[in-house]
Design an enzyme around this catalytic site. Structure first.
Site, PDB file in Angstrom:
ATOM      1  N   LYS A  39       0.832  -1.203   0.000  1.00 34.98           N
ATOM      2  CA  LYS A  39       0.000   0.000   0.000  1.00 34.98           C
ATOM      3  C   LYS A  39       0.867   1.253   0.000  1.00 34.98           C
ATOM      4  CE  LYS A  39      -4.103  -1.737   2.456  1.00 34.98           C
ATOM      5  NZ  LYS A  39      -4.907  -1.595   3.691  1.00 34.98           N
ATOM      6  N   LEU A 158     -17.859   8.837   6.315  1.00 32.86           N
ATOM      7  CA  LEU A 158     -17.641   8.851   4.865  1.00 32.86           C
ATOM      8  C   LEU A 158     -18.677   8.000   4.129  1.00 32.86           C
ATOM      9  CD1 LEU A 158     -13.768   8.524   4.462  1.00 32.86           C
ATOM     10  CD2 LEU A 158     -15.156  10.546   4.906  1.00 32.86           C
ATOM     11  N   CYS A 268     -19.574  -1.368   6.117  1.00 32.51           N
ATOM     12  CA  CYS A 268     -19.978  -0.609   7.304  1.00 32.51           C
ATOM     13  C   CYS A 268     -21.306  -1.080   7.884  1.00 32.51           C
ATOM     14  CB  CYS A 268     -20.045   0.884   6.967  1.00 32.51           C
ATOM     15  SG  CYS A 268     -18.431   1.631   6.679  1.00 32.51           S
ATOM     16  N   ARG A 338     -17.348  -5.814  -0.373  1.00 33.27           N
ATOM     17  CA  ARG A 338     -17.563  -6.421   0.943  1.00 33.27           C
ATOM     18  C   ARG A 338     -19.057  -6.558   1.203  1.00 33.27           C
ATOM     19  NH1 ARG A 338     -14.116  -2.485   4.672  1.00 33.27           N
ATOM     20  NH2 ARG A 338     -14.997  -1.009   3.155  1.00 33.27           N
TER      21      ARG A 338
END
Length: 453
Positions: A39, A158, A268, A338
């Site tokens: 990353k 977000l 989330c 996800r």
């Protein structure tokens, strides 16, 4: 006035990379920190390792300014930063509904031994209430600076696809603090944001921890409420789309998140409501949020019901039938798969014997890695070629804009399941399509079940 602090951002995934890049663009000296060197290498080279509109351009700007760089060295991070943001993931545990806090704990235990001066550590990750108090004690007992290291909590809000705007001009900032100094440091760390008259809510640590999961639980409830109404509509012949529009005129209810369809997914909402319910049970107040179990159940049922609609259009058996699956990401303007309802539906149909071909504008690479058994196409029309049924699973704008007649020219059978209520049924029926959607009456094309010769 407090001088502008130097910032570290620990964790350079979706939240951390976005936060680091945006803060550097706003004028802060920022050091991104991650144990994943791949990353670090990608970001240092100017490559954002995920899809988010506008972020690649801001990364280039931040790197060019010299205010943003990346490292895997926690000692360097401790020496550099005045305010350290914890932005690591808190996924659901593999064998439980509880949040997995190993990455949060690892970030703190890696940073703390190098903290030798007064500094502020700020949690942004979504954690079970009570985590902040535990981490504050961990910092106090393991950092050389001891009580000079304080912990605050600043939850993130977000929305994938809108993360740049949500970082640079959020609808609110929440500061969970235990001292005036910590609040002062946070105000300095968000000076350019606060200067735009963004509201700031200052509270204690535990309330700040609860804000994110409470917000997500409310949104999940609203989504699942209208999808529960869809189940009632299916039993009565009513139209949930019209019902939702009628409800939205009531300003006490509003239309946001009152969109019937396939339901929510992503990294989330599903894991947050499960972790919240799990934590409430640990605290002895599980009954207070027991409704979240049903919210989760309603959401899961939407996926199964979408599969049912496809099966119904295929006369009760999808074995050997060609299915075009439009969408893989859990929402448009994202490559995040996800807990994606779209891929769940596609994979279920594949297990039932269907020949499933998927197209998504951004998430194909991620989908291939997780579901190599599915077929993949280079465009929506390519996916639909010779299809017996088309199912829209992610509401990308380019899918909304598809010409029904153009798609009719490539499919074997003009049958479509609109899993997101993204299409205008009359337009598709006029082009000869049989149209089905959750909670809506069936609409038949002018040429019923037309076939391409």
């Amino acid at each position: 006035m407090t001088a502008r602090p130097r910032l570290t951002v620990i964790g350079t995934g979706y939240l951390g990379a976005t936060h680091a890049i945006c803060m550097a663009v706003m004028g802060f000296e920022v050091l991104g920190v991650d144990v994943d060197t791949s990353k670090i290498e990608k970001l240092t080279a100017g490559e954002v390792p995920f899809f988010e509109p506008g972020l690649p351009e801001l990364l280039a700007k931040a790197l060019e300014s010299g205010r943003l760089r990346f490292t895997s060295d926690f000692r360097e991070a401790a020496a550099f930063g005045d305010v350290h943001f914890l932005c690591v993931g808190t996924p659901q545990q593999a064998d439980s509904e509880a949040a997995d806090l190993r990455y949060v704990d690892a970030a703190v235990t890696s940073l703390a031994p190098h903290l030798t001066r007064r500094t502020l550590v700020v949690g942004k990750s979504t954690v079970p209430v009570g985590t902040a108090a535990r981490l504050a004690e961990l910092l106090r007992t393991t950092a050389p600076a001891g009580d000079q290291v304080e912990l605050a909590w600043n939850p993130e809000f977000l929305r994938e696809g809108f993360a740049v705007d949500d970082t640079m001009k959020p609808d609110r900032l929440v500061f969970g603090v235990t001292s005036a100094w910590a609040q002062e440091q946070l105000r300095a760390a968000f000076g350019p944001v606060i200067a735009q008259d963004v509201p700031v809510k200052v509270t204690d640590l535990q309330t700040a921890e609860l804000v994110k999961v409470a917000a997500n639980s409310f949104l999940a409830t609203k989504i699942s409420y209208i999808n529960a109404m869809a189940e009632v509509c299916e039993a009565t012949g009513a139209d949930v789309h019209d019902l939702a529009e009628a409800l939205a005129y009531d300003e006490r209810i509003g239309g946001k998140f009152l969109r019937p369809g396939l339901g929510f997914g992503g990294g989330c909402l599903p894991k947050d409501i499960r972790a919240f319910a799990h934590r409430a049970e640990e605290l002895g107040v599980g009954q207070a949020v027991g409704f979240l179990r049903e919210i989760d159940g309603i959401n899961r049922r939407r996926r199964a019901r979408t599969v049912d609609l496809v099966v119904e259009l295929c006369a009760g058996d999808v074995a050997g039938k060609r299915v075009a699956a439009l969408g893989a990401a859990f929402k448009p303007n994202s490559d995040d798969i996800r807990d994606a309802p779209a891929l769940d539906v596609a994979a279920t149909l594949h297990r039932m014997g269907a020949v499933v071909t998927v197209f998504d504008p951004a998430a194909l690479d991620n989908a291939r890695r997780v579901h190599p058994e599915l077929g993949y196409a280079t465009s929506a029309l390519d996916a639909a070629r010779d299809a017996d049924v088309v199912v829209l699973l992610t509401e990308w704008n380019e899918f909304r804009e598809i010409s029904p007649s153009a798609m009719a020219a490539v499919v074997r059978r003009t049958r479509i399941v609109d899993g997101r209520h993204a299409l205008v049924p009359a337009h598709w029926a006029a082009a000869g399509w049989d149209y089905r959607a959750l909670g809506r009456p069936a609409v038949h094309g002018s040429v019923h079940g037309s076939a391409r010769s």
